[in-house]
Design a protein around this motif. Structure first.
Motif, PDB file in Angstrom:
ATOM      1  N   ASP A 464       1.002  -1.496   0.065  1.00 28.61           N
ATOM      2  CA  ASP A 464       0.089  -0.292  -0.065  1.00 28.61           C
ATOM      3  C   ASP A 464       1.367   1.269  -0.098  1.00 28.61           C
ATOM      4  O   ASP A 464       0.937   2.038  -0.525  1.00 28.61           O
ATOM      5  CB  ASP A 464      -0.887   0.208   1.395  1.00 28.61           C
ATOM      6  N   VAL A 465       1.928   1.489   0.852  1.00 31.41           N
ATOM      7  CA  VAL A 465       2.930   1.718   0.593  1.00 31.41           C
ATOM      8  C   VAL A 465       3.605   2.249  -0.358  1.00 31.41           C
ATOM      9  O   VAL A 465       3.536   3.334  -0.960  1.00 31.41           O
ATOM     10  CB  VAL A 465       3.933   2.308   2.034  1.00 31.41           C
ATOM     11  N   VAL A 466       4.039   1.643  -1.162  1.00 32.71           N
ATOM     12  CA  VAL A 466       4.397   1.688  -2.467  1.00 32.71           C
ATOM     13  C   VAL A 466       3.959   2.280  -3.633  1.00 32.71           C
ATOM     14  O   VAL A 466       4.027   3.074  -4.137  1.00 32.71           O
ATOM     15  CB  VAL A 466       4.775   0.273  -3.066  1.00 32.71           C
ATOM     16  N   ASP A 467       2.080   1.887  -3.052  1.00 35.73           N
ATOM     17  CA  ASP A 467       1.509   2.653  -4.072  1.00 35.73           C
ATOM     18  C   ASP A 467       1.359   3.658  -3.695  1.00 35.73           C
ATOM     19  O   ASP A 467       1.223   5.059  -4.699  1.00 35.73           O
ATOM     20  CB  ASP A 467      -0.303   1.950  -3.730  1.00 35.73           C
ATOM     21  N   LYS A 468       1.549   4.444  -2.499  1.00 37.04           N
ATOM     22  CA  LYS A 468       1.439   5.560  -2.648  1.00 37.04           C
ATOM     23  C   LYS A 468       2.470   6.270  -3.048  1.00 37.04           C
ATOM     24  O   LYS A 468       2.060   7.642  -3.066  1.00 37.04           O
ATOM     25  CB  LYS A 468       1.208   6.197  -0.391  1.00 37.04           C
ATOM     26  N   ILE A 469       3.512   5.804  -2.743  1.00 39.11           N
ATOM     27  CA  ILE A 469       4.345   6.768  -3.349  1.00 39.11           C
ATOM     28  C   ILE A 469       4.411   6.253  -5.439  1.00 39.11           C
ATOM     29  O   ILE A 469       4.621   7.644  -5.491  1.00 39.11           O
ATOM     30  CB  ILE A 469       6.198   5.728  -3.317  1.00 39.11           C
ATOM     31  N   ARG A 470       4.029   6.011  -5.238  1.00 43.93           N
ATOM     32  CA  ARG A 470       3.956   5.700  -6.815  1.00 43.93           C
ATOM     33  C   ARG A 470       2.853   7.208  -7.319  1.00 43.93           C
ATOM     34  O   ARG A 470       3.411   7.652  -8.616  1.00 43.93           O
ATOM     35  CB  ARG A 470       3.142   4.434  -7.361  1.00 43.93           C
ATOM     36  N   MET A 471       1.823   7.368  -6.473  1.00 45.87           N
ATOM     37  CA  MET A 471       1.383   8.190  -6.588  1.00 45.87           C
ATOM     38  C   MET A 471       1.559   9.622  -6.899  1.00 45.87           C
ATOM     39  O   MET A 471       1.944  10.804  -7.293  1.00 45.87           O
ATOM     40  CB  MET A 471      -0.392   8.500  -6.313  1.00 45.87           C
ATOM     41  N   ALA A 472       2.303   9.738  -5.277  1.00 40.61           N
ATOM     42  CA  ALA A 472       3.289  11.142  -5.038  1.00 40.61           C
ATOM     43  C   ALA A 472       4.287  11.427  -6.175  1.00 40.61           C
ATOM     44  O   ALA A 472       4.174  12.676  -6.838  1.00 40.61           O
ATOM     45  CB  ALA A 472       3.561  10.671  -3.993  1.00 40.61           C
ATOM     46  N   VAL A 473       4.716  10.679  -6.384  1.00 44.56           N
ATOM     47  CA  VAL A 473       5.852  11.293  -7.577  1.00 44.56           C
ATOM     48  C   VAL A 473       5.321  11.411  -9.194  1.00 44.56           C
ATOM     49  O   VAL A 473       5.521  12.134 -10.027  1.00 44.56           O
ATOM     50  CB  VAL A 473       7.236  10.131  -7.899  1.00 44.56           C
ATOM     51  N   ALA A 474       4.659  10.367  -8.722  1.00 43.81           N
ATOM     52  CA  ALA A 474       3.247  11.209 -10.647  1.00 43.81           C
ATOM     53  C   ALA A 474       2.936  12.368 -10.831  1.00 43.81           C
ATOM     54  O   ALA A 474       2.687  13.244 -10.741  1.00 43.81           O
ATOM     55  CB  ALA A 474       2.292  10.159 -10.332  1.00 43.81           C
ATOM     56  N   ASP A 475       2.640  12.570  -8.901  1.00 43.73           N
ATOM     57  CA  ASP A 475       2.539  14.867  -9.232  1.00 43.73           C
ATOM     58  C   ASP A 475       3.311  15.383  -8.576  1.00 43.73           C
ATOM     59  O   ASP A 475       3.558  16.566  -8.184  1.00 43.73           O
ATOM     60  CB  ASP A 475       1.567  14.758  -7.292  1.00 43.73           C
ATOM     61  N   GLY A 476       4.744  14.385  -8.924  1.00 42.30           N
ATOM     62  CA  GLY A 476       6.181  15.594  -8.990  1.00 42.30           C
ATOM     63  C   GLY A 476       6.979  15.953  -7.638  1.00 42.30           C
ATOM     64  O   GLY A 476       7.181  16.174  -7.561  1.00 42.30           O
ATOM     65  N   ALA A 477       6.870  15.115  -6.354  1.00 48.46           N
ATOM     66  CA  ALA A 477       6.916  14.908  -5.013  1.00 48.46           C
ATOM     67  C   ALA A 477       7.843  13.757  -5.413  1.00 48.46           C
ATOM     68  O   ALA A 477       8.240  12.726  -6.034  1.00 48.46           O
ATOM     69  CB  ALA A 477       5.940  14.407  -3.920  1.00 48.46           C
ATOM     70  N   GLN A 478       8.772  14.073  -4.341  1.00 47.55           N
ATOM     71  CA  GLN A 478      10.349  13.559  -4.361  1.00 47.55           C
ATOM     72  C   GLN A 478      10.376  12.922  -2.554  1.00 47.55           C
ATOM     73  O   GLN A 478       9.536  13.018  -1.479  1.00 47.55           O
ATOM     74  CB  GLN A 478      11.384  14.777  -3.977  1.00 47.55           C
ATOM     75  N   VAL A 479      10.645  11.743  -2.479  1.00 47.45           N
ATOM     76  CA  VAL A 479      10.568  10.662  -1.538  1.00 47.45           C
ATOM     77  C   VAL A 479      12.088   9.938  -1.649  1.00 47.45           C
ATOM     78  O   VAL A 479      12.958   9.630  -1.388  1.00 47.45           O
ATOM     79  CB  VAL A 479       9.715   9.180  -1.875  1.00 47.45           C
ATOM     80  N   PHE A 532      19.486  13.891  -6.683  1.00 42.07           N
ATOM     81  CA  PHE A 532      18.241  14.260  -5.791  1.00 42.07           C
ATOM     82  C   PHE A 532      18.095  15.551  -5.660  1.00 42.07           C
ATOM     83  O   PHE A 532      16.293  16.175  -5.646  1.00 42.07           O
ATOM     84  CB  PHE A 532      18.246  13.141  -4.541  1.00 42.07           C
ATOM     85  N   SER A 533      19.246  16.439  -5.138  1.00 44.30           N
ATOM     86  CA  SER A 533      18.361  17.757  -4.712  1.00 44.30           C
ATOM     87  C   SER A 533      17.944  18.460  -5.386  1.00 44.30           C
ATOM     88  O   SER A 533      17.533  19.758  -6.161  1.00 44.30           O
ATOM     89  CB  SER A 533      20.101  18.543  -4.541  1.00 44.30           C
ATOM     90  N   SER A 534      18.950  18.392  -7.418  1.00 47.71           N
ATOM     91  CA  SER A 534      17.975  18.857  -8.625  1.00 47.71           C
ATOM     92  C   SER A 534      16.709  19.053  -9.018  1.00 47.71           C
ATOM     93  O   SER A 534      16.202  19.478  -9.566  1.00 47.71           O
ATOM     94  CB  SER A 534      19.557  18.753  -9.514  1.00 47.71           C
ATOM     95  N   VAL A 539      12.897   9.728  -6.271  1.00 48.96           N
ATOM     96  CA  VAL A 539      12.904   9.049  -4.784  1.00 48.96           C
ATOM     97  C   VAL A 539      14.164   8.708  -4.549  1.00 48.96           C
ATOM     98  O   VAL A 539      15.267   7.660  -6.064  1.00 48.96           O
ATOM     99  CB  VAL A 539      12.252   7.148  -5.158  1.00 48.96           C
ATOM    100  N   LEU A 540      14.704   8.947  -3.276  1.00 41.43           N
ATOM    101  CA  LEU A 540      16.124   8.119  -3.348  1.00 41.43           C
ATOM    102  C   LEU A 540      16.175   6.495  -1.966  1.00 41.43           C
ATOM    103  O   LEU A 540      15.595   7.627  -0.840  1.00 41.43           O
ATOM    104  CB  LEU A 540      16.572   9.393  -2.509  1.00 41.43           C
ATOM    105  N   VAL A 541      16.772   6.396  -2.127  1.00 38.91           N
ATOM    106  CA  VAL A 541      16.290   5.025  -1.238  1.00 38.91           C
ATOM    107  C   VAL A 541      18.579   5.063  -0.103  1.00 38.91           C
ATOM    108  O   VAL A 541      19.217   5.239  -1.149  1.00 38.91           O
ATOM    109  CB  VAL A 541      16.289   3.315  -1.696  1.00 38.91           C
ATOM    110  N   ALA A 542      18.257   5.045   1.062  1.00 43.27           N
ATOM    111  CA  ALA A 542      19.641   5.310   1.636  1.00 43.27           C
ATOM    112  C   ALA A 542      18.996   4.454   2.552  1.00 43.27           C
ATOM    113  O   ALA A 542      18.446   4.338   3.457  1.00 43.27           O
ATOM    114  CB  ALA A 542      19.290   6.957   1.479  1.00 43.27           C
ATOM    115  N   THR A 543      20.427   4.412   3.430  1.00 41.25           N
ATOM    116  CA  THR A 543      20.406   3.930   4.487  1.00 41.25           C
ATOM    117  C   THR A 543      20.715   5.256   5.325  1.00 41.25           C
ATOM    118  O   THR A 543      20.355   6.209   4.829  1.00 41.25           O
ATOM    119  CB  THR A 543      21.724   3.639   4.579  1.00 41.25           C
ATOM    120  N   THR A 544      21.340   5.091   6.773  1.00 41.15           N
ATOM    121  CA  THR A 544      20.993   6.389   7.404  1.00 41.15           C
ATOM    122  C   THR A 544      21.862   7.887   7.333  1.00 41.15           C
ATOM    123  O   THR A 544      21.720   8.548   8.384  1.00 41.15           O
ATOM    124  CB  THR A 544      21.247   6.233   8.991  1.00 41.15           C
ATOM    125  N   VAL A 545      22.576   6.941   6.367  1.00 36.33           N
ATOM    126  CA  VAL A 545      24.144   8.878   6.008  1.00 36.33           C
ATOM    127  C   VAL A 545      23.164   9.617   5.768  1.00 36.33           C
ATOM    128  O   VAL A 545      23.815  10.937   5.366  1.00 36.33           O
ATOM    129  CB  VAL A 545      24.520   8.065   4.374  1.00 36.33           C
TER     130      VAL A 545
END
Length: 686
Positions: A464-479, A532-534, A539-545
């Motif tokens: 369900d969370v992945v589905d929400k991400i799909r909708m968010a990035v389609a709307d121009g959001a970054q995750v 990512f900044s630009s 989507v940025l998959v990251a460890t706690t760095v």
């Protein structure tokens, strides 16, 4: 005649395992033994009739052995039946030696202590403590202490050592009359009571540390701690630092004029507090704390501008390259247009580029030096270091902070020290661990920050969370999608991050998904962050760095996987990476059940509040001060007995008393610190 060879020195007697174990526990001096207090007590002062035993309750009985035999059922067992005037009790031993069987032969009188079980076949105790006695063997006069120990340190040995240390320790009253709060016993009486409580003592008051004897120890400990902090503060006040004062119309005012935003009232207030400190010829020792995103970096930049305007250099040190680079980019953007040279020194800067930076710092050409731990290396020299700024100061050890201060030793001066923390310090903690610091607090967020909604989901809702991400990035959001990184299982966790990256790349076809982890080279990390900044990467998959310092205003969704593995402060720091722009932001915490009580408390706190000060207060409640601070930060666990939440009134009394005691009775104050802290007081001087 040949010279007689010198006799070899006598060999030192080797230490026994219990002696080594005692040293490991810090039990070296008599006072250490006297202050090694019981975890709990066993009641060997009374005998309970066998017929009066209650199920699952500890008790002590005395009776005569009527039967002792080894039985071969599913496993060998030693069964001993003991009888008193009221009834019979079965003692069951699943592990035993032939000597035990011989010790408990028929007609022997035994005193037995253990937990009773009452079942279909009557009363029994499994593996009780057994002692052979006579008809007239006296009972213990006080409760029997059970001490914190280790496998190499038997209770009997430790009890004897503590009793000897307690008898030898100098427990004379150090504090002058009228100092100790009324109603509390002397230190000697308090310790004797806690090591050997009378049978009438309330076990609850002892266990919960509510007894007046406990209050005496807590007060003494808090007073010693406050005295040591005050001594450190006064010692620093005797040192000389350069008086740094900006010029009218100088760099400080120019920086304010070119900033693309207005300072908040809180930022103005703390900037003025810091500027007043810098103008004095005594070294500033100030902690700048503020919630995630409250704008500490610009306050640090204004402090640097004051120092540089006065003709001195400034060093800013951060714990990670990503955080140091965030500061570097911001500071270059603000300060280079004003004609300042900023140097960049980290472990990844090598060869000619590194040599060029070192020369710029040593000559004074670089007025500001930004970097990681590399800044404190011996090879890094400064022409005139006037101000040292340490970001996320809890991530640096005592020795590292001292090394930065020593950069000015050749001039017989101390640099001013500004430490920054995005983990707010609860008031009671600030009054103890940071009693020698001046604390400035930015308690106001800049305008335009969007509120962050936090949602908690179980692992089964991941799709369900992945589905929400799909909708968010389609709307121009970054995750951001954060995977935990635990040192002991770095390879496993790196695989988890890699698998998550592959999964999201497949699910979000047409959108760029990046991967950032600790094993990447600094150049690769910088390239991913730049994308990512630009906004080129969705989507940025990251460890706690990315825990601190990363600032991407368009990022409005944060997913934290295995949230139960993170500490509360770390979760709050990660959540602070979103909510930095005008978009409504969401933080999603995904956990894998079952949750521990601590895990439930953390996730509940995250869902209920976004206030960093409230988060810090709850974190202190959950973890206690030792863990909250971390041993590298505090040097050692400085409070063993006092509880900062419960004992706030004693802390206030100790805090008020410390200056008077140091002024009017300096020798007594010194003895108090030595008795309670020993060498640990040195850790407070950094």
């Amino acid at each position: 005649m040949p010279e007689a060879s010198a006799a070899p020195p006598p060999a030192k007697p080797s230490k026994s395992a219990p002696q080594k174990a005692m040293e490991k526990l810090g039990l070296v001096r008599d006072i250490d033994l006297a202050l090694h207090l019981p975890l709990r007590y066993e009641d060997e002062t009374r005998i309970t009739p066998i017929a009066a035993l209650h199920d699952n309750e500890p008790a002590q009985v005395e009776g005569v052995v009527v039967d002792c035999q080894v039985e071969l059922r599913s496993r060998r067992q030693l069964l001993v039946r003991v009888k008193d005037d009221s009834g019979t009790l079965l003692l069951r031993f699943l592990h035993f030696y032939p000597s035990q069987q011989k010790q408990m032969s028929a007609a022997t009188r035994l005193r037995v202590r253990g937990e009773a079980r009452i079942g279909f076949f009557g009363r029994e105790m499994v593996h009780p403590v057994v002692k052979v006695v006579d008809d007239d063997t006296p009972l213990a006069a006080s409760l029997t202490p059970v001490y914190p120990a280790s496998a190499q340190l038997p209770q009997a040995y430790l009890r004897k050592a503590v009793a000897s240390g307690l008898a030898r320790a100098d427990l004379r009253e150090i504090l002058p009359p009228g100092v100790v709060p009324r109603g509390l016993p002397s230190l000697k009486d308090a310790l004797n009571y806690l090591h050997h409580p009378p049978p009438s003592a309330s076990q609850e008051a002892l266990h919960e540390h509510h007894h007046p004897a406990w209050h005496r120890l807590k007060f003494e400990e808090l007073l010693a701690q406050q005295l040591s902090q005050l001594q450190a503060q006064r010692e620093r006040a005797r040192l000389v630092a350069p008086a740094l004062q900006g010029r009218p119309g100088g760099l400080h005012e120019k920086l304010l004029a070119v900033l693309p935003f207005q300072l908040t009232g809180a930022q103005q207030r703390v900037a003025e507090e810091i500027a007043r400190d810098l103008a004095r010829p005594q070294p500033m020792h100030r902690l700048l704390q503020g919630d995630v995103g409250s704008g500490k970096t610009v306050v640090a930049a204004l402090a640097a501008a004051v120092a540089i305007d006065a003709g001195w250099q400034c060093a800013l040190m951060a714990p990670t390259e990503i955080l140091a680079e965030q500061h570097f980019r911001k500071l270059i953007g603000w300060l280079e247009p004003l004609g300042l040279r900023v140097a960049w020194i980290t472990g990844s800067v090598k060869g000619k580029a590194r040599q060029k930076m070192l020369e710029a710092a040593a000559s004074g050409e670089a007025q500001l030096v930004v970097g990681t731990h590399a800044v404190i290396e011996d090879k890094v020299k400064f022409a005139k270091l006037g101000l040292a700024i340490i970001d996320e100061q809890h991530r640096f050890g005592v020795a590292q902070r001292l090394a930065l201060r020593n950069k000015l030793k050749a001039m017989d001066l101390e640099p001013h020290l500004l430490m920054m923390s995005a983990t707010p310090i609860p008031r009671t903690l600030a009054m103890t661990y940071f009693a020698d610091l001046d604390v400035s607090t930015i308690d106001e967020l800049p305008p335009g920050r969007s509120p962050i909604v936090t949602k908690v989901f179980t692992e089964s809702k991941r799709h369900d969370v992945v589905d929400k991400i799909r909708m968010a990035v389609a709307d121009g959001a970054q995750v951001y999608w954060v995977c935990p990184l635990v040192e002991e299982s770095e390879a496993i966790d790196l695989r988890n991050a890699t698998e998550t990256h592959a999964e999201l790349s497949a699910e979000l076809d047409g959108h760029a998904v990046g991967l950032l982890h600790g094993r990447m080279s600094p150049a690769d990390k910088a390239a991913v962050m730049a994308q990512f900044s630009s906004g080129a990467m969705s989507v940025l998959v990251a460890t706690t760095v990315i825990e601190v310092g990363v600032d991407v205003p368009n990022a409005s969704l944060m997913v934290i996987e295995h949230a139960e593995r993170f500490g509360l402060a770390q979760l709050h720091q990660l959540r602070g990476r979103v909510g930095r722009g005008a978009k409504a932001s969401v933080c999603v915490l995904i956990y894998t059940p079952p949750l521990s009580d601590t895990g439930k408390s953390r996730l509940k706190a995250m869902a209920e509040t976004t206030d960093g000060f409230e988060i810090a207060r709850r974190d202190l409640d959950i973890r206690g001060p030792g863990e909250f601070m971390g041993s590298r930060q505090s040097g050692a666990e400085l409070l063993r007995f006092a509880d900062l939440q419960e004992d706030a009134p004693l802390l206030v009394a100790a805090r008020e008393l410390a200056p008077r005691l140091l002024d009017e009775h300096p020798e007594a104050a010194q003895r108090q610190v030595a008795r309670w802290l020993g060498t640990k007081a040195e850790f407070l001087k950094a």
